[in-house]
Design an enzyme around this catalytic site. Sequence first.
Site, PDB file in Angstrom:
ATOM      1  N   ASP A   1       0.824  -1.209   0.000  1.00 56.20           N
ATOM      2  CA  ASP A   1       0.000   0.000   0.000  1.00 56.20           C
ATOM      3  C   ASP A   1       0.862   1.265   0.000  1.00 56.20           C
ATOM      4  O   ASP A   1       0.519   2.256  -0.643  1.00 56.20           O
ATOM      5  CB  ASP A   1      -0.986  -0.039   1.179  1.00 56.20           C
ATOM      6  CG  ASP A   1      -2.021  -1.146   0.986  1.00 56.20           C
ATOM      7  OD1 ASP A   1      -2.666  -1.174  -0.078  1.00 56.20           O
ATOM      8  OD2 ASP A   1      -2.158  -2.007   1.865  1.00 56.20           O
TER       9      ASP A   1
ATOM     10  N   HIS B   1      -7.481  -3.874  -2.372  1.00 56.47           N
ATOM     11  CA  HIS B   1      -7.721  -3.238  -1.070  1.00 56.47           C
ATOM     12  C   HIS B   1      -8.335  -1.872  -1.348  1.00 56.47           C
ATOM     13  O   HIS B   1      -7.984  -1.228  -2.330  1.00 56.47           O
ATOM     14  CB  HIS B   1      -6.381  -3.065  -0.334  1.00 56.47           C
ATOM     15  CG  HIS B   1      -6.516  -2.861   1.146  1.00 56.47           C
ATOM     16  ND1 HIS B   1      -7.353  -1.927   1.710  1.00 56.47           N
ATOM     17  CD2 HIS B   1      -5.912  -3.476   2.183  1.00 56.47           C
ATOM     18  CE1 HIS B   1      -7.255  -1.988   3.029  1.00 56.47           C
ATOM     19  NE2 HIS B   1      -6.382  -2.925   3.352  1.00 56.47           N
TER      20      HIS B   1
ATOM     21  N   GLU C   1      -2.309 -24.343  27.296  1.00 57.14           N
ATOM     22  CA  GLU C   1      -3.653 -23.862  27.654  1.00 57.14           C
ATOM     23  C   GLU C   1      -4.036 -22.576  26.918  1.00 57.14           C
ATOM     24  O   GLU C   1      -5.196 -22.200  26.881  1.00 57.14           O
ATOM     25  CB  GLU C   1      -3.751 -23.617  29.168  1.00 57.14           C
ATOM     26  CG  GLU C   1      -3.680 -24.878  30.023  1.00 57.14           C
ATOM     27  CD  GLU C   1      -4.842 -25.844  29.818  1.00 57.14           C
ATOM     28  OE1 GLU C   1      -5.810 -25.506  29.107  1.00 57.14           O
ATOM     29  OE2 GLU C   1      -4.760 -26.965  30.361  1.00 57.14           O
TER      30      GLU C   1
ATOM     31  N   GLY D   1      -2.222 -14.001  -0.093  1.00 58.26           N
ATOM     32  CA  GLY D   1      -2.006 -14.395  -1.485  1.00 58.26           C
ATOM     33  C   GLY D   1      -1.454 -15.809  -1.576  1.00 58.26           C
ATOM     34  O   GLY D   1      -1.703 -16.530  -2.557  1.00 58.26           O
TER      35      GLY D   1
ATOM     36  N   SER E   1     -15.837 -30.827  27.369  1.00 55.48           N
ATOM     37  CA  SER E   1     -16.331 -31.316  28.660  1.00 55.48           C
ATOM     38  C   SER E   1     -17.420 -30.374  29.186  1.00 55.48           C
ATOM     39  O   SER E   1     -17.458 -29.188  28.823  1.00 55.48           O
ATOM     40  CB  SER E   1     -15.187 -31.381  29.665  1.00 55.48           C
ATOM     41  OG  SER E   1     -14.826 -30.061  30.035  1.00 55.48           O
TER      42      SER E   1
HETATM   43  N1  LIG Z   1      -0.756  -9.746   1.768  1.00 52.62           N
HETATM   44  C1  LIG Z   1      -1.912 -10.265   1.404  1.00 52.62           C
HETATM   45  O1  LIG Z   1      -2.034 -11.474   1.309  1.00 52.62           O
HETATM   46  C2  LIG Z   1      -3.089  -9.380   1.042  1.00 52.62           C
HETATM   47  C3  LIG Z   1      -4.391  -9.847   1.241  1.00 52.62           C
HETATM   48  C4  LIG Z   1      -5.460  -9.090   0.746  1.00 52.62           C
HETATM   49  C5  LIG Z   1      -5.204  -7.879   0.100  1.00 52.62           C
HETATM   50  N2  LIG Z   1      -3.923  -7.422  -0.013  1.00 52.62           N
HETATM   51  C6  LIG Z   1      -3.683  -6.172  -0.731  1.00 52.62           C
HETATM   52  O2  LIG Z   1      -2.989  -6.470  -1.937  1.00 52.62           O
HETATM   53  C7  LIG Z   1      -2.061  -5.435  -2.259  1.00 52.62           C
HETATM   54  C8  LIG Z   1      -0.666  -6.024  -2.346  1.00 52.62           C
HETATM   55  O3  LIG Z   1      -0.323  -6.470  -1.039  1.00 52.62           O
HETATM   56  P1  LIG Z   1       0.913  -7.434  -0.770  1.00 52.62           P
HETATM   57  O4  LIG Z   1       0.855  -7.812   0.675  1.00 52.62           O
HETATM   58  O5  LIG Z   1       0.971  -8.484  -1.814  1.00 52.62           O
HETATM   59  O6  LIG Z   1       2.093  -6.383  -0.982  1.00 52.62           O
HETATM   60  P2  LIG Z   1       3.600  -6.593  -0.656  1.00 52.62           P
HETATM   61  O7  LIG Z   1       3.951  -8.033  -0.610  1.00 52.62           O
HETATM   62  O8  LIG Z   1       4.003  -5.757   0.497  1.00 52.62           O
HETATM   63  O9  LIG Z   1       4.172  -5.899  -2.006  1.00 52.62           O
HETATM   64  C9  LIG Z   1       5.421  -5.993  -2.328  1.00 52.62           C
HETATM   65  C10 LIG Z   1       5.557  -5.587  -3.797  1.00 52.62           C
HETATM   66  O10 LIG Z   1       5.533  -4.174  -3.886  1.00 52.62           O
HETATM   67  C11 LIG Z   1       6.767  -3.753  -4.516  1.00 52.62           C
HETATM   68  N3  LIG Z   1       7.113  -2.412  -4.020  1.00 52.62           N
HETATM   69  C12 LIG Z   1       6.992  -1.944  -2.757  1.00 52.62           C
HETATM   70  N4  LIG Z   1       7.364  -0.644  -2.705  1.00 52.62           N
HETATM   71  C13 LIG Z   1       7.710  -0.303  -3.981  1.00 52.62           C
HETATM   72  C14 LIG Z   1       8.174   0.903  -4.591  1.00 52.62           C
HETATM   73  N5  LIG Z   1       8.354   2.024  -3.867  1.00 52.62           N
HETATM   74  N6  LIG Z   1       8.426   0.884  -5.914  1.00 52.62           N
HETATM   75  C15 LIG Z   1       8.251  -0.234  -6.650  1.00 52.62           C
HETATM   76  N7  LIG Z   1       7.830  -1.408  -6.137  1.00 52.62           N
HETATM   77  C16 LIG Z   1       7.556  -1.439  -4.818  1.00 52.62           C
HETATM   78  C17 LIG Z   1       7.752  -4.841  -4.104  1.00 52.62           C
HETATM   79  O11 LIG Z   1       8.897  -4.821  -4.908  1.00 52.62           O
HETATM   80  P3  LIG Z   1      10.314  -5.095  -4.177  1.00 52.62           P
HETATM   81  O12 LIG Z   1      10.269  -6.469  -3.618  1.00 52.62           O
HETATM   82  O13 LIG Z   1      11.296  -4.891  -5.274  1.00 52.62           O
HETATM   83  O14 LIG Z   1      10.402  -4.064  -3.062  1.00 52.62           O
HETATM   84  C18 LIG Z   1       6.881  -6.079  -4.324  1.00 52.62           C
HETATM   85  O15 LIG Z   1       6.736  -6.385  -5.681  1.00 52.62           O
HETATM   86  C19 LIG Z   1      -2.215  -4.382  -1.151  1.00 52.62           C
HETATM   87  O16 LIG Z   1      -3.138  -3.414  -1.565  1.00 52.62           O
HETATM   88  C20 LIG Z   1      -2.766  -5.184   0.012  1.00 52.62           C
HETATM   89  O17 LIG Z   1      -3.482  -4.402   0.943  1.00 52.62           O
HETATM   90  C21 LIG Z   1      -2.873  -8.147   0.437  1.00 52.62           C
END
Ligand SMILES: NC(=O)c1ccc[n+]([C@@H]2O[C@H](COP(=O)([O-])OP(=O)(O)OC[C@H]3O[C@@H](n4cnc5c(N)ncnc54)[C@H](OP(=O)(O)O)[C@@H]3O)[C@@H](O)[C@H]2O)c1
Length: 347
Positions: A99, A123, A243, A152, A269
């Site tokens: 985000d 989201h 527990e 994911g 129980s």
């Molecule tokens: N986590 C979940 O399972 C989940 C569940 C439901 C909804 N969501 C939603 O789905 C969306 C993605 O969530 P996520 O958890 O998958 O995200 P995440 O794992 O935190 O995302 C990481 C990704 O974002 C890239 N990134 C981060 N900062 C960046 C920047 N400044 N410039 C370019 N790339 C950047 C990362 O690249 P690098 O690795 O190169 O930094 C990587 O590809 C969000 O809106 C989240 O709220 C997530």
Amino acid sequence: MAEMNFGGVIETVVTSKEFSLEKAHEVLKNETIAVIGYGIQGPGQACNLRDNGFNVIVGQREGKTYEKCLKDGWVPGKTLFPIEEACKKGTIICMLLSDAGQIAVWPKIKPYLTAGKTLYYSHGFAINWQDRTGVVPPSDIDVIMVAPKGSGTSLRTMFCEGRGLNCSYAVYQDASGNAEEKTIAFGIGIGAGYLFKTTFQREATSDLTGERGSLMGAIEGLFEAQYDVLRAHGHSPSEAFNETVEELTQSLMPLFGEKGMDWMYANCSTTAQRGALDWAPRFREAIKPVMEWLYLSVKTGNEAQIAIDKNSQPDYRDKLNKELEDMRNKEMWQAGVTVRTLRPENN
Ligand SMILES: NC(=O)c1ccc[n+]([C@@H]2O[C@H](COP(=O)([O-])OP(=O)(O)OC[C@H]3O[C@@H](n4cnc5c(N)ncnc54)[C@H](OP(=O)(O)O)[C@@H]3O)[C@@H](O)[C@H]2O)c1
């Protein structure tokens, strides 16, 4: 769409029975789906869509995560591109960066959101708190959301097992007149269990409340409180951990996950039943004011602002790792490490 009764409240839901994969293909047949970001949701959604036969490309910057894309079979120059190039090629741009990352890259990707394209989220965060995130999409594109109710990683694992993770869906902006159908088709494409309708506002508020509340924050607080009280009164770590945590995760949670809380109570129980029935309302009354406080903090945007400020600091990862290390090193979770090694399946 099917009308379902949720404890007396009728809701409209969609599954692949009402909206088939073939129909989803028909709706999205001319689309190039560009999954931007390959963290947790990115791989789950991109791989499920690819396996379901959709036209998918990935946008990811160079680095460790780029290597993960290569391992999963995305081909540079063919299905794997730098973020801006993927946004240029895609007709559905899926914002699956963190985000905070979405805010940082917004000025770079906005020029590629040309008339007729679709901006997709998992989201409601970026749009619902747009006064804080600065994400204001142009008015001639569709803005849609499918939000998986789980990780994911689970989305992918469950898909591979022939199951589906439930997802909410919403349309924020319908420039094409066809945005809702496109959204449902996308949900079917990523392998949703059932899809239920929401808005960006309701998704963002319930999601932030849930993860700060019973899904993550409150449960850790509850565990710590009970474990500490048991330890302070002389119980051993093994006893306190069993527990507080082990019995719940290994024995009870699967039971009420399958058949409901009353069924789990009925199969405990009589001593446990009586006490649980008496104490549940006391906990509810004690916790409710904190829940109201939490909901207000989410609704006013306070929690979103904290997430934006903290998660965009350059040393965010280092600070997070330190906090998680402190949690891991708590006696309770260290006791958990030992308890897990003693499980029969690990011996
Ligand atoms: N986590 C979940 O399972 C989940 C569940 C439901 C909804 N969501 C939603 O789905 C969306 C993605 O969530 P996520 O958890 O998958 O995200 P995440 O794992 O935190 O995302 C990481 C990704 O974002 C890239 N990134 C981060 N900062 C960046 C920047 N400044 N410039 C370019 N790339 C950047 C990362 O690249 P690098 O690795 O190169 O930094 C990587 O590809 C969000 O809106 C989240 O709220 C997530």
